[in-house]
Design a protein around this motif. Structure first.
Motif, PDB file in Angstrom:
ATOM      1  N   THR A   1       0.801  -1.227   0.000  1.00 31.94           N
ATOM      2  CA  THR A   1       0.000   0.000   0.000  1.00 31.94           C
ATOM      3  C   THR A   1       0.836   1.280   0.000  1.00 31.94           C
ATOM      4  O   THR A   1       0.282   2.365  -0.146  1.00 31.94           O
ATOM      5  CB  THR A   1      -0.945   0.018   1.214  1.00 31.94           C
ATOM      6  OG1 THR A   1      -0.193  -0.372   2.363  1.00 31.94           O
ATOM      7  CG2 THR A   1      -2.108  -0.928   1.002  1.00 31.94           C
TER       8      THR A   1
ATOM      9  N   ASN B   1      -5.871  -0.978  -7.622  1.00 34.02           N
ATOM     10  CA  ASN B   1      -6.735   0.053  -7.026  1.00 34.02           C
ATOM     11  C   ASN B   1      -6.597   0.130  -5.505  1.00 34.02           C
ATOM     12  O   ASN B   1      -7.121   1.037  -4.867  1.00 34.02           O
ATOM     13  CB  ASN B   1      -8.186  -0.212  -7.416  1.00 34.02           C
ATOM     14  CG  ASN B   1      -9.012   1.054  -7.341  1.00 34.02           C
ATOM     15  OD1 ASN B   1      -8.488   2.146  -7.572  1.00 34.02           O
ATOM     16  ND2 ASN B   1     -10.281   0.925  -7.010  1.00 34.02           N
ATOM     17  N   MET B   2      -5.910  -0.827  -4.892  1.00 33.15           N
ATOM     18  CA  MET B   2      -5.679  -0.783  -3.454  1.00 33.15           C
ATOM     19  C   MET B   2      -4.435   0.056  -3.137  1.00 33.15           C
ATOM     20  O   MET B   2      -4.002   0.112  -1.989  1.00 33.15           O
ATOM     21  CB  MET B   2      -5.496  -2.193  -2.892  1.00 33.15           C
ATOM     22  CG  MET B   2      -6.639  -3.132  -3.191  1.00 33.15           C
ATOM     23  SD  MET B   2      -8.198  -2.519  -2.557  1.00 33.15           S
ATOM     24  CE  MET B   2      -8.247  -3.435  -1.034  1.00 33.15           C
TER      25      MET B   2
ATOM     26  N   PRO C   1      -3.318   3.508  -3.097  1.00 27.01           N
ATOM     27  CA  PRO C   1      -3.795   4.891  -3.254  1.00 27.01           C
ATOM     28  C   PRO C   1      -2.682   5.897  -3.539  1.00 27.01           C
ATOM     29  O   PRO C   1      -2.963   6.999  -3.975  1.00 27.01           O
ATOM     30  CB  PRO C   1      -4.464   5.185  -1.904  1.00 27.01           C
ATOM     31  CG  PRO C   1      -3.854   4.227  -0.955  1.00 27.01           C
ATOM     32  CD  PRO C   1      -3.476   3.012  -1.726  1.00 27.01           C
TER      33      PRO C   1
ATOM     34  N   GLN D   1     -14.498   2.884  -9.288  1.00 28.24           N
ATOM     35  CA  GLN D   1     -13.973   4.182  -8.911  1.00 28.24           C
ATOM     36  C   GLN D   1     -12.496   4.029  -8.655  1.00 28.24           C
ATOM     37  O   GLN D   1     -12.082   3.050  -8.054  1.00 28.24           O
ATOM     38  CB  GLN D   1     -14.684   4.639  -7.639  1.00 28.24           C
ATOM     39  CG  GLN D   1     -14.476   6.078  -7.303  1.00 28.24           C
ATOM     40  CD  GLN D   1     -14.790   6.335  -5.855  1.00 28.24           C
ATOM     41  OE1 GLN D   1     -15.443   5.540  -5.182  1.00 28.24           O
ATOM     42  NE2 GLN D   1     -14.293   7.438  -5.343  1.00 28.24           N
TER      43      GLN D   1
ATOM     44  N   ASN E   1      -8.896   4.664  -6.940  1.00 30.84           N
ATOM     45  CA  ASN E   1      -8.248   5.060  -5.706  1.00 30.84           C
ATOM     46  C   ASN E   1      -6.960   5.796  -6.001  1.00 30.84           C
ATOM     47  O   ASN E   1      -6.535   6.641  -5.244  1.00 30.84           O
ATOM     48  CB  ASN E   1      -7.864   3.786  -4.928  1.00 30.84           C
ATOM     49  CG  ASN E   1      -8.763   3.597  -3.731  1.00 30.84           C
ATOM     50  OD1 ASN E   1      -9.347   4.544  -3.256  1.00 30.84           O
ATOM     51  ND2 ASN E   1      -8.837   2.382  -3.249  1.00 30.84           N
TER      52      ASN E   1
END
Ligand SMILES: *[C@@H]1O[C@H](CO)[C@@H](O)[C@H](O)[C@H]1NC(C)=O
Ligand SMILES: *[C@@H]1O[C@H](CO)[C@@H](O)[C@H](O)[C@H]1NC(C)=O
Ligand SMILES: *[C@@H]1O[C@H](CO)[C@@H](O)[C@H](O)[C@H]1NC(C)=O
Length: 969
Positions: free
Chosen positions: A167, A190-191, A193, A215, A217
């Motif tokens: 992340t 998408n994890m 950010p 959507q 991230n």
């Protein structure tokens, strides 16, 4: 790409390092780990030679923390290390930075222990030849900011779960990995950010509906690069337009379709846009006017339409930075006036392969930064002069080909540029060879084919540029002789001078030549004993007046794929030195004066697709070794003196044969039944031999003549192409087949799926026309004339609905002409003359388009178009006595039947004339259609894929045996 970001990362690391620089002594445990690493690795360039002494913190590539003395950085990128990574390295638990890129670890898996470096922020394993699946332990690197595993195609990733746990990641590059099984790649990304850069270039990503994604991230993404993942098959996803920091968007070759939406204009930070080779359509949105930071806009290879001047004028207001504009291979219209000169920052402009028109404005000469200009394959007209190039001092590539441009320069002009490539194919450059080229002493590629050049080539052309690799002056009216030797052109690989009027001998060649095309000239003398080097692919010398023997040197040219020496005066025997190393696909020695037997070593040429030895003086029987040429598609030995039986091995061995032409030889005996095993055979010409026995029933087994295989719409033949300047190519050898069709000798120059023919004419065949012939409903030419065939014409012949030409003349056929012949809609040529046919000609529908000559010499035939009247007892009950009387009257008085009837009524007369006019029109139409079909046959163009910049490329067209060709390459 990511320069700022790289600098920042480097800066950060530098701070880190400076802080910790005070050389600390490393711990014994870590030193031991590094020593063990050094011991197990192979270091061919001695890059680890400084790894001596106690303080490992001073070894090259190693950095330690000032505070803790622990190793925090291992930077071994481009050390060219090989072999195994010792697991002792796991002891470096404080590593922050690990770079093992550009080494060769021979395909071993990425070590799992890397996942235990909890502090790791930077991991670069790119180009390090790791393989196997990525260890999921990498997912434990929760502090990792930069991960680069690119360039190792042997690495596979089954799922992206581990990626989703990284992340802290800002930079992720998994380009050229094999990610086909990673269905969750987008969800996982998408994890992340904080992600700023995502490269998944050419990573075999699975088909993904990019739009079904809720959507994003990663809103701070700056670079999105999914290039060359052809399976994505989506439209441009709307979430892209929310990535407001995006500066680089690279989605070329992603199978994208749909339009480019207006929202593109929202991404005002964009500098680089690459959307080439997709299926995007519609116009380029006006909102691009907001993209004031654009440096490169590459939209080539799509279906974009609209007017280029509208697009350009939209772009103009903030076009201060644009350096690369590539809109090639779209469907754009419009002209260059009023905007081109304002794009002052342009370095690369490619507008080729569109429908642009008008003049090229002379103000183009103001684009002083231009290095690459390609406007080829448009409809530009007018004249280009010195003015157009006045300030283009950096121009390197100039491609104007395939336009109606006239290029007129003063002979004294000295251009401001030094070109590497110039393409002026199909422009009007002549009549003189352009003298300004002499100043281009660094030039590598010149294409002035079909450029209206006549007269002699200037002498300097052979000496002015020692870097010349490719010269195309084909299809001009160039006269004179070539120099005795071209050996000074050491870089020359492609020389294409076909279709000129060159005389004299073939020059000695430099050793690197790969393609020599001097066909269709007036060259004479013998072939050189040696052709320079072993690099030759294509040797094309057809249609000259070359004499002497074929040199044995040809047998040794191991790269050679095509030799075409057809239509010369070559004599002597064929070389008997062919060997299995050969890659020869095509041999065409037809139309020469070669004699002797076909040498048995030709049987070692087991790559051959085409063997054309037709129109020579070859004699003897066919060597059985030829049965090893089991990839042959076309075998033409026609017009020779070959004798013996038609060998059975043709049917057994040559299973891929589609075209067999043994016409005009001395072959005797019966037609062997094994020929019916040739399941690909669509063209069989055994005419004008001494074949005897009955017309074989097994003709009905030639299954490839049963129906038109729609897959055959394109040629199964390998097209051999040579790429010259820009995207221009020429086809070195295309299908050609000498055929007899509609009573005339024709050459089919293009492969044609309906080239299905049986010609057994002018033999001594007996028996009857087998009724099995009805199965051959795809046949378009049937010629059984000049034999001793008896019996009647089978009624089933009417089921051969594609038949365009049928000749059964000069046989012993009897009985009536079957009514079914009237329903052969394509029949354009029919000859039934000189048989014993009888009865009334069913003169209606298609049959009514033939004249008397089709039916002559059958004493018992009657009715139109013959002047012989059918007598009532002659199975004709349609005439009443009155008509008959009148007819006789008319006939006796020398007029036609109809004329006699016309005596009766004016109304009938009117009808008659309308009718005859109609017939004339019909005939004219039929003639046009015939002309048209002939042209179609002769000129049908194969569609050619655009693409590859390789200088030599073969394209393989689909077809029944495509798989075989793919294997060949
Ligand atoms: C966005 O990222 C966060 C944190 O990584 C995650 O919890 C969330 O599920 C992500 N949202 C989507 C829509 O994937
Ligand atoms: C042309 O290139 C030079 C050097 O890259 C650059 O400084 C200059 O601004 C460019 N000219 C224009 C008009 O963009
Ligand atoms: C060569 O010259 C002839 C006669 O002047 C002309 O008809 C022909 O079109 C020219 N061919 C080419 C390729 O320029």
């Amino acid at each position: 790409m990511g320069l700022v970001q790289k600098v920042l990362t480097a800066l950060a690391l530098w701070c880190l390092i400076v802080n910790t620089r005070e050389i600390a002594a490393c711990t014994a445990a870590e030193r031991g780990a590094l020593v063990a690493f050094n011991a197990s690795i192979n270091d061919p360039y001695g890059r680890l030679s400084s790894w001596r002494g106690e303080n490992c913190c001073s070894w090259s590539g190693v950095r330690c923390s000032k505070k803790t003395s622990r190793v925090i950085q291992l930077d071994l990128g481009e050390f060219a290390l090989q072999g195994e990574i010792s697991p002792t390295l796991a002891a470096l638990t404080d590593l922050v930075y690990l770079n093992l890129s550009q080494n060769d670890f021979g395909g071993v898996s990425i070590p799992e222990f890397i996942g235990s470096f909890k502090m790791l922020r930077y991991l670069d394993l790119s180009g390090a030849h790791f393989g196997g699946p990525v260890p999921p332990q990498l997912g434990n690197l929760s502090r990792l900011q930069r991960l680069d595993l690119s360039g190792s195609q042997m690495i596979t990733v089954d799922n992206f779960h581990w990626v989703s746990k990284l992340t802290s990641l800002r930079y992720l590059d998994l380009s050229w990995l094999y990610l086909a099984a990673s269905l969750d790649w987008l969800q996982a990304v998408n994890m992340l950010p904080l992600l700023q850069v995502l490269h998944l270039n050419d990573a075999s990503l699975p088909a993904t509906n990019l739009n079904s994604f809720p959507q994003v991230n990663f809103t701070t993404l700056k670079i999105l690069d999914l290039k060359s993942n052809t399976n994505l098959n989506s439209s441009l996803p709307s979430w892209i337009w929310n990535l407001s920091s995006l500066s680089g968007l690279e989605l070329s070759s992603c199978g994208l379709s749909g339009v480019i939406p207006d929202e593109l204009g929202k991404l005002t930070s964009l500098k680089f846009v690459g959307l080439t080779d997709n299926k995007l359509e519609g116009s380029i949105p006006r909102s691009v006017s907001g993209l004031c930071n654009l440096v490169r806009l590459d939209l080539s290879g799509n279906l974009l339409s609209g007017d280029i001047s509208v697009i350009a004028k939209t772009l103009l207001p903030c076009m201060k930075q644009l350096q690369i504009l590539d809109l090639a291979a779209n469907k754009l219209k419009g002209n260059l006036s009023g905007w081109l000169e304002q794009m002052a920052s342009l370095r690369v402009l490619d507008l080729s392969k569109n429908s642009l028109s008008g003049d090229v404005p002379a103000s183009m000469g103001k684009l002083s930064n231009l290095t690459h200009l390609d406007i080829s394959s448009n409809s530009f007209g007018g004249t280009l002069s010195e003015q157009h190039f006045v300030n283009l001092s950096g121009l390197d590539t100039l491609i104007l080909s395939s336009n109606a441009l006239k290029i007129v320069m003063k002979p004294s002009w000295v251009p401001p540029f030094q070109l590497r490539e110039v393409g002026m194919h199909t422009c009007l450059v002549g009549p003189q060879f352009p003298t300004w080229l002499q100043s281009q002493t660094r030039i590598e590629k010149i294409d002035v084919g079909s450029a209206g050049i006549s007269g002699m080539l200037p002498d300097w052309i052979w000496t002015f540029s020692s870097s010349l690799t490719s010269l195309n002056v084909s299809t001009n009216n160039i006269t004179g002789k070539l120099p005795a030797s071209l050996e000074q052109l050491k870089m020359l690989t492609i020389l294409n001078m076909r279709y000129n009027q060159l005389e004299g001998r073939i020059p000695d060649l430099p050793t690197g030549v790969q393609v020599l095309d001097l066909s269709h000239n007036y060259l004479s003398g013998s072939l050189p004993q040696s052709f320079g080097g072993n690099e030759f692919y294509y040797l094309l010398l057809s249609n000259n007046s070359l004499s002497g023997v074929i040199p044995t040197d040809l047998c040794n040219m191991v790269s050679m794929e095509v030799i075409d020496l057809s239509s010369n005066n070559l004599s002597g025997e064929l070389p008997d030195c062919w060997n299995k190393n050969s890659k020869l696909y095509i041999i065409d020695f037809s139309s020469n004066k070669l004699w002797g037997e076909i040498p048995s070593t030709m049987g070692s040429l087991n790559s051959l697709i085409t063997l054309d030895l037709g129109k020579n003086n070859l004699s003897g029987i066919l060597p059985t070794s030829l049965q090893s040429c089991n990839r042959l598609v076309l075998l033409d030995l026609g017009d020779n003196n070959l004798s013996g039986n038609i060998p059975k091995w043709i049917g057994d061995g040559l299973q891929t044969l589609q075209f067999l032409r043994l016409r005009s030889n001395q072959f005797s005996g019966e037609i062997p039944e094994v020929l019916s095993q040739l399941h690909a055979l669509q063209y069989l010409d055994l005419s004008n031999n001494k074949l005897s026995g009955p017309v074989p029933h097994f003709l009905g087994n030639l299954t490839s003549m049963y129906m038109h295989n729609p897959e055959w719409d394109t040629s199964p033949f390998t097209e051999f192409m040579v790429y010259g300047v820009g995207g221009a190519y020429f086809s070195v050898y295309t299908f050609s087949l000498r055929a007899t069709y509609k009573g005339e000798a024709v050459i089919f120059r293009k492969y044609y799926n309906r080239l299905t023919s049986i010609d057994l004419s002018a033999n001594q065949l007996t028996g009857e026309i087998p009724s099995e012939i009805r199965f051959l409903s795809a046949l378009f030419n049937l010629n059984l004339s000049r034999n001793h065939i008896g019996g009647s014409i089978p009624d089933e012949i009417g089921s051969m609905i594609y038949l365009e030409s049928m000749d059964l003349s000069w046989n012993d056929l009897s009985g009536s002409i079957p009514q079914s012949l009237t329903s052969l809609p394509s029949l354009g040529y029919l000859d039934l003359s000189y048989n014993d046919l009888s009865g009334k000609i069913p003169y209606q529908d298609q049959l009514a388009t033939f004249s008397a000559s089709s039916f002559l010499g059958n004493v018992d035939l009657c009715g139109a178009p013959l002047s012989t009247i059918c007598l009532p007892n002659n199975n004709n009950k349609h005439f009443d006595t009155m008509t008959y009387l009148c007819m006789m009257l008319g006939f006796a008085s020398g007029f036609s039947i109809v004329w006699s009837i016309l005596i009766y009524s004016a109304a009938a007369r009117k009808v008659y004339f309308q009718f005859t006019d109609g017939i004339l029109d019909k005939l004219r139409a039929a003639a046009d259609i015939k002309l048209h079909t002939n042209r179609m046959l002769a000129g049908r163009d194969l569609s050619i894929p655009t693409g590859s910049q390789n200088s030599i490329t073969r394209y393989h067209f689909g077809g029944p045996s495509t798989a075989a060709w793919r294997n060949i390459s």
